[in-house]
Design a protein around this motif. Sequence first.
Motif, PDB file in Angstrom:
ATOM      1  N   ASP A  93      41.623  33.223  58.461  1.00  6.54           N
ATOM      2  CA  ASP A  93      42.606  33.798  57.849  1.00  6.54           C
ATOM      3  C   ASP A  93      42.143  35.321  57.576  1.00  6.54           C
ATOM      4  O   ASP A  93      40.970  35.405  57.141  1.00  6.54           O
ATOM      5  CB  ASP A  93      43.301  33.332  56.461  1.00  6.54           C
ATOM      6  N   ARG A  94      43.011  36.286  57.459  1.00  8.53           N
ATOM      7  CA  ARG A  94      42.698  37.471  56.989  1.00  8.53           C
ATOM      8  C   ARG A  94      43.598  38.000  55.839  1.00  8.53           C
ATOM      9  O   ARG A  94      44.868  37.773  55.660  1.00  8.53           O
ATOM     10  CB  ARG A  94      42.878  38.518  58.085  1.00  8.53           C
ATOM     11  N   ILE A  95      43.065  38.651  54.778  1.00  9.25           N
ATOM     12  CA  ILE A  95      43.821  38.920  53.642  1.00  9.25           C
ATOM     13  C   ILE A  95      43.559  40.461  53.433  1.00  9.25           C
ATOM     14  O   ILE A  95      42.614  41.144  53.973  1.00  9.25           O
ATOM     15  CB  ILE A  95      43.463  38.414  52.311  1.00  9.25           C
ATOM     16  N   LEU A  96      44.518  41.096  52.671  1.00  9.14           N
ATOM     17  CA  LEU A  96      44.585  42.597  52.227  1.00  9.14           C
ATOM     18  C   LEU A  96      44.365  42.550  50.758  1.00  9.14           C
ATOM     19  O   LEU A  96      45.292  41.947  50.102  1.00  9.14           O
ATOM     20  CB  LEU A  96      45.707  43.511  52.946  1.00  9.14           C
ATOM     21  N   LEU A  97      43.407  43.696  50.225  1.00  3.93           N
ATOM     22  CA  LEU A  97      43.199  43.729  48.828  1.00  3.93           C
ATOM     23  C   LEU A  97      43.354  45.390  48.576  1.00  3.93           C
ATOM     24  O   LEU A  97      42.973  46.010  49.586  1.00  3.93           O
ATOM     25  CB  LEU A  97      41.797  43.322  48.578  1.00  3.93           C
ATOM     26  N   PRO A  98      43.545  45.486  47.283  1.00  2.00           N
ATOM     27  CA  PRO A  98      43.617  47.074  47.053  1.00  2.00           C
ATOM     28  C   PRO A  98      42.424  47.405  47.077  1.00  2.00           C
ATOM     29  O   PRO A  98      41.245  46.940  46.278  1.00  2.00           O
ATOM     30  CB  PRO A  98      44.447  47.006  45.819  1.00  2.00           C
ATOM     31  N   ALA A  99      42.109  48.624  47.585  1.00  2.00           N
ATOM     32  CA  ALA A  99      40.596  49.267  47.587  1.00  2.00           C
ATOM     33  C   ALA A  99      40.441  49.968  46.033  1.00  2.00           C
ATOM     34  O   ALA A  99      39.432  49.994  45.920  1.00  2.00           O
ATOM     35  CB  ALA A  99      40.625  50.576  48.615  1.00  2.00           C
ATOM     36  N   ASP A 100      41.252  50.245  45.383  1.00  2.00           N
ATOM     37  CA  ASP A 100      41.194  50.941  43.920  1.00  2.00           C
ATOM     38  C   ASP A 100      41.687  49.823  42.865  1.00  2.00           C
ATOM     39  O   ASP A 100      41.726  50.284  41.809  1.00  2.00           O
ATOM     40  CB  ASP A 100      42.081  52.184  43.971  1.00  2.00           C
ATOM     41  N   GLY A 101      41.922  48.645  43.305  1.00  2.00           N
ATOM     42  CA  GLY A 101      42.121  47.791  42.219  1.00  2.00           C
ATOM     43  C   GLY A 101      41.083  47.213  41.578  1.00  2.00           C
ATOM     44  O   GLY A 101      39.918  47.632  41.681  1.00  2.00           O
TER      45      GLY A 101
END
Length: 366
Positions: A93-101
């Motif tokens: 699986d691949r997930i997306l996270l906020p770079a600035d969170g």
Amino acid sequence: MPDQPPSRAASLAHLHAPGLAKGDPLTTPLVLSSMFHLPGDPAGARQYGRYDNPTWEAVEALFAHLEDAEAVIFPSGMAAISAVFLSLLKSGDRILLPADGYYTPRVLMERFLGNLGIAYDTRPTAGFLDGGFEGYRLVLVETPSNPGLDVCSIAAVAQAAHAAGALVVADNTTMTPFGQRPLDHGADIVLAADTKAPNGHSDVLFGHVASRDSNIVAAIREWRKLSGAIPGPFEAWLVQRGLQTLELRFERMCNSAEIIAARLAGHPAVRALRYPGLASDPSHTLAGEQMLRFGTLIGLTLESEAAAEAFIASCPLIEAATSFGGVHSSAERRARWGDAVAPGFVRLSIGCEPTEDLWRAIEGAL
């Protein structure tokens, strides 16, 4: 006019009342037990303290009431995030996270979940929609972002991510259910570090996950049971006590933040300011559409690292501390943790002090 039902805030403190018998305590009982009386067939009864606890259930009922969704509690916000990742993701699986969170989920992915075959990418919150969501199993949004206070549209992210087959998780730590309702905007899961404003007294670590999808909740609840990532009953009891006054405290804190942010915007010592409630803020229009309040955090940039540290150290009504959301105002220079902010950037958390007293202290320190 027709009778209006009580608001969530009004009814929160009375949820348990219908089940009370004469002589029962009005306060939530604190059940400190790892074992329960269990003769014969164990089915249908409490079995063991890692599985359930009456105090947990009382707190989960409060969160479920606030989120309008089934809730599962955890011993910290990161335990809640970890439970979502580890119960719903698999190798490949691949997930997306906020770079600035908040940076710790990125560290968790880098240090540990990558070894399990789970990949991740990052994007800045303000451009979170850019590039679409094809190929992702899960996307995590944190809006407003911590610490920069950028905002993205939860509804737009949810619509695009769902079209691509991804789950949407919203970290609502900065806003609480009284400030923003991500599930109402299409998120599949909302989670938060209740260490902050929900508990409100800076004396306990806590977190929760909520969803209106019963399969998601069942998976997360089972993961908690088998992993042992459980909260203590006393910590749960402290959080339920904090929740009783959350609406009152959050209202005071947001009101003060709006007043103080407007005054900071015109102060000569402040080089830049971020607060979604200001008409001049680039996120103001979108924040007004999806947020019930503009929050309690203010991002202000002073001339230098030295100026920021001197401001924090010299203000008598600001505690120099990490974290936020307590009854006391607090501040920290976030660049010291490696956040991509200016050396003089200060994350200011407005507390419950009288507004004018707090402003005089801040103005004097500046």
